[in-house]
Every structure is written in C-alpha cells, then in structure tokens.
Write a protein that holds these residues in place. Structure first.
Motif, PDB file in Angstrom:
ATOM      1  N   GLY A  79      44.828  32.779  52.206  1.00  0.00           N
ATOM      2  CA  GLY A  79      45.108  31.671  51.304  1.00  0.00           C
ATOM      3  C   GLY A  79      44.133  31.535  50.155  1.00  0.00           C
ATOM      4  N   VAL A  80      43.104  32.406  50.131  1.00  0.00           N
ATOM      5  CA  VAL A  80      42.065  32.328  49.099  1.00  0.00           C
ATOM      6  C   VAL A  80      42.419  33.229  47.917  1.00  0.00           C
ATOM      7  CG1 VAL A  80      39.632  32.831  48.604  1.00  0.00           C
ATOM      8  CG2 VAL A  80      40.264  31.718  50.755  1.00  0.00           C
ATOM      9  N   ASP A  81      42.146  32.763  46.718  1.00  0.00           N
ATOM     10  CA  ASP A  81      42.338  33.548  45.497  1.00  0.00           C
ATOM     11  C   ASP A  81      41.155  34.507  45.360  1.00  0.00           C
ATOM     12  OD1 ASP A  81      42.813  34.550  42.976  1.00  0.00           O
ATOM     13  OD2 ASP A  81      42.371  32.680  41.917  1.00  0.00           O
ATOM     14  N   VAL A  82      41.339  35.755  45.814  1.00  0.00           N
ATOM     15  CA  VAL A  82      40.276  36.765  45.776  1.00  0.00           C
ATOM     16  C   VAL A  82      40.615  37.795  44.705  1.00  0.00           C
ATOM     17  CG1 VAL A  82      38.932  38.431  47.096  1.00  0.00           C
ATOM     18  CG2 VAL A  82      39.924  36.446  48.257  1.00  0.00           C
ATOM     19  N   ARG A  83      39.691  38.013  43.777  1.00  0.00           N
ATOM     20  CA  ARG A  83      39.943  38.934  42.667  1.00  0.00           C
ATOM     21  C   ARG A  83      38.800  39.936  42.524  1.00  0.00           C
ATOM     22  NH1 ARG A  83      42.048  34.872  37.813  1.00  0.00           N
ATOM     23  NH2 ARG A  83      42.918  33.237  39.190  1.00  0.00           N
ATOM     24  N   GLN A  84      39.139  41.125  42.030  1.00  0.00           N
ATOM     25  CA  GLN A  84      38.123  42.120  41.735  1.00  0.00           C
ATOM     26  C   GLN A  84      37.594  41.869  40.331  1.00  0.00           C
ATOM     27  OE1 GLN A  84      39.308  46.189  42.318  1.00  0.00           O
ATOM     28  NE2 GLN A  84      37.285  47.005  41.779  1.00  0.00           N
ATOM     29  N   ALA A  85      36.341  41.484  40.234  1.00  0.00           N
ATOM     30  CA  ALA A  85      35.729  41.157  38.943  1.00  0.00           C
ATOM     31  C   ALA A  85      34.225  41.097  39.115  1.00  0.00           C
ATOM     32  CB  ALA A  85      36.252  39.823  38.411  1.00  0.00           C
ATOM     33  N   SER A  86      33.515  41.237  37.997  1.00  0.00           N
ATOM     34  CA  SER A  86      32.058  41.111  38.015  1.00  0.00           C
ATOM     35  C   SER A  86      31.649  39.693  37.673  1.00  0.00           C
ATOM     36  CB  SER A  86      31.431  42.084  37.011  1.00  0.00           C
ATOM     37  OG  SER A  86      31.718  41.667  35.683  1.00  0.00           O
ATOM     38  N   ALA A  87      30.429  39.344  38.042  1.00  0.00           N
ATOM     39  CA  ALA A  87      29.909  38.012  37.719  1.00  0.00           C
ATOM     40  C   ALA A  87      29.801  37.813  36.217  1.00  0.00           C
ATOM     41  CB  ALA A  87      28.540  37.827  38.374  1.00  0.00           C
ATOM     42  N   ALA A 114      23.540  36.679  32.116  1.00  0.00           N
ATOM     43  CA  ALA A 114      24.953  36.575  31.743  1.00  0.00           C
ATOM     44  C   ALA A 114      25.797  36.122  32.924  1.00  0.00           C
ATOM     45  CB  ALA A 114      25.465  37.912  31.210  1.00  0.00           C
ATOM     46  N   GLY A 115      25.480  36.620  34.134  1.00  0.00           N
ATOM     47  CA  GLY A 115      26.223  36.217  35.318  1.00  0.00           C
ATOM     48  C   GLY A 115      26.068  34.743  35.619  1.00  0.00           C
ATOM     49  N   LEU A 116      24.847  34.243  35.545  1.00  0.00           N
ATOM     50  CA  LEU A 116      24.615  32.812  35.774  1.00  0.00           C
ATOM     51  C   LEU A 116      25.238  31.965  34.671  1.00  0.00           C
ATOM     52  CD1 LEU A 116      20.918  33.027  37.004  1.00  0.00           C
ATOM     53  CD2 LEU A 116      22.872  32.285  38.378  1.00  0.00           C
ATOM     54  N   ARG A 117      25.197  32.469  33.440  1.00  0.00           N
ATOM     55  CA  ARG A 117      25.827  31.738  32.339  1.00  0.00           C
ATOM     56  C   ARG A 117      27.339  31.634  32.556  1.00  0.00           C
ATOM     57  NH1 ARG A 117      24.346  34.837  28.302  1.00  0.00           N
ATOM     58  NH2 ARG A 117      22.383  33.719  27.965  1.00  0.00           N
ATOM     59  N   GLU A 118      27.964  32.711  33.029  1.00  0.00           N
ATOM     60  CA  GLU A 118      29.388  32.689  33.332  1.00  0.00           C
ATOM     61  C   GLU A 118      29.701  31.701  34.451  1.00  0.00           C
ATOM     62  OE1 GLU A 118      32.703  34.941  32.509  1.00  0.00           O
ATOM     63  OE2 GLU A 118      31.628  33.665  31.103  1.00  0.00           O
TER      64      GLU A 118
END
Length: 253
Positions: A79-87, A114-118
C-alpha cells in the motif's frame, strides 16, 4: 552509493542495528498518526516499517536509488508509494509531506546538501526534516571494531570516518547549508546482542556497503588475517555490540 545487493544480504548486515534504530528514530521525530511522511533512501524498508505502523500505508511514500531495494520494499508494503529515485531529485511536488526522514542515508548521497534541500522542498513549511548517520568518526559506531581490525592489518584501508555526517555536528552543518531552520543535533544508541563472533563476522562477507566491499577486495590470506584480528578485538562467547548514530532534526522553511 547504490547498493547492488539482495535485500536479505543488506538486512543480515545492517538490519541487526538499523531495525532497533528505526524505532527510536521515529519516536524522536514524533511522527503522528495523520502525518504524511516520506522515507528517503528506504532500502528494503527498515524505517518504512515503523512509519507504516504509525501512519498507515496510504500516508507513507518511500524512495531509493537501488532497484532491488525498491522491489523488496514495494513487495513488503503493497500500500506504500515506493519509487526508484535519488534524494537529490525527489519525484514529488513542493509541500507534499508533513515529515521527511532519512535513516543512514546522508553519508551515501552524492550531494548531501542537495538531498537535504530536496527533503525540505517536498515538506510543508514547519514540517520536520530528520536524518541519522552512524558515528563513523568516533568511538561508538557499529563498524569501529571492523575498521580497527582492517587498519591493524592494512594501514592503507579507507574507513568511513570521512563520510558526510559521520562526525559529531556535521549533519547540522549540512542542514544549515541546505537552508533548513530550527536545527537541533542529538544522538541515538542501540545495543545488539551477538551470540558468537561468527554471528558478528559473517555478514561482512556479503559484500554490503564500504566494509563488505573492502572484504570482497581481499585475497583469501588477507581475509583470514582480518578475521583473526577482529576475533582478537572482540570478547569470547556472547557479547553486546553498541552502535551510536548522530541525528539532526530541523524544519522546512
């Protein structure tokens, strides 16, 4: 870093520490039942599990760059929206979440700021951004005995002390650079029982993470030397392994 290993190998190697850490981490963040939450760098779903337990699968999204981990997490939590992506490139709109969490991920990001900013971008103003990283530069990290043994037999071995967030206070520095606010640093500690040296050692042979990659790079003789040195550094019989993690808590602007 993308972990190109089976999910069960990762869980054998790191799950013994990261599963109890996830429970403490979610408690510390204060995730609530109605929150919409994002698990950044979810792996096979260690942190996803307590988030789903507290918020429900329809309130949780998760991303990871490793296809094998995305498949494992998606199968485990249908039921979780799991996607392949980078932070660094989260596939979500601005202000979608009440909280974004990254457990044991920042030090593997190609660009931690950049990851924390996203994470801040996809979280509503005032929402929580939280990240944890093992104490790789101090005396409490779960890999400290392994890397001490590696350094003893191979002074050129590169440990994890210089990875982003691994030293005290560095996560807060990264969060500041990412433009987050109300930044607070703390730490968490888990204690994991080991029945034997073999239980402690065998997951290092599975090729997971920097430590596993290092073991895989050794020839048979050097691997035996490393194993023997680590055996000397640890107690005989059952023992307890302490694992400390640095944590940063902040809010989106």
């Amino acid at each position: 870093m993308i972990f190109d290993v089976p999910a069960d190998a990762y869980l054998r190697f790191m799950g013994r520490y990261s599963v109890p850490l996830a429970e403490q981490f979610v408690d510390l963040v204060g995730v609530r039942r109605d929150d919409r939450v994002l698990d950044v760098g979810c792996g096979p779903g260690v942190l996803t599990a307590p988030l789903v337990e507290r918020c429900g699968p329809d309130r949780v999204s998760a991303v990871d760059p490793s296809a094998s981990f995305v498949g494992a997490a998606g199968e485990r939590f249908p039921g979780v929206d799991v996607r392949q992506a980078s932070a660094e490139e989260l596939p979500f709109h601005d202000d979608e979440f009440d909280a974004a969490l990254a457990q044991l991920v920042v030090h593997f990001m190609s660009d931690p700021v950049a990851g924390l900013r996203e994470m801040g971008r996809v979280t509503r103003s005032g929402g929580v951004i939280a990240a944890s990283v093992w104490d790789g530069a101090g005396a409490t990290g779960p890999m400290r005995v392994f890397w001490q043994g590696a350094k003893d037999v191979d002074p050129e071995a590169h440990d994890e002390r210089n990875m982003p967030g691994s030293r005290e206070g560095h996560l807060a520095e990264l969060a500041t650079a990412a433009g987050l606010r109300d930044i607070r640093s703390t730490s968490l500690t888990v204690r994991v029982p080991m029945a034997s040296f073999e239980e402690w050692w065998s997951p290092y042979t599975l090729g997971v993470g920097p430590a596993g990659t290092y073991v895989a790079s050794l020839d048979d003789e050097d691997r035996r030397r490393l194993e023997a040195r680590c055996r000397e550094l640890l107690p005989v019989g059952p023992f307890e392994q302490e694992a400390g993690a640095w944590v940063v808590l902040a809010r989106a602007g």
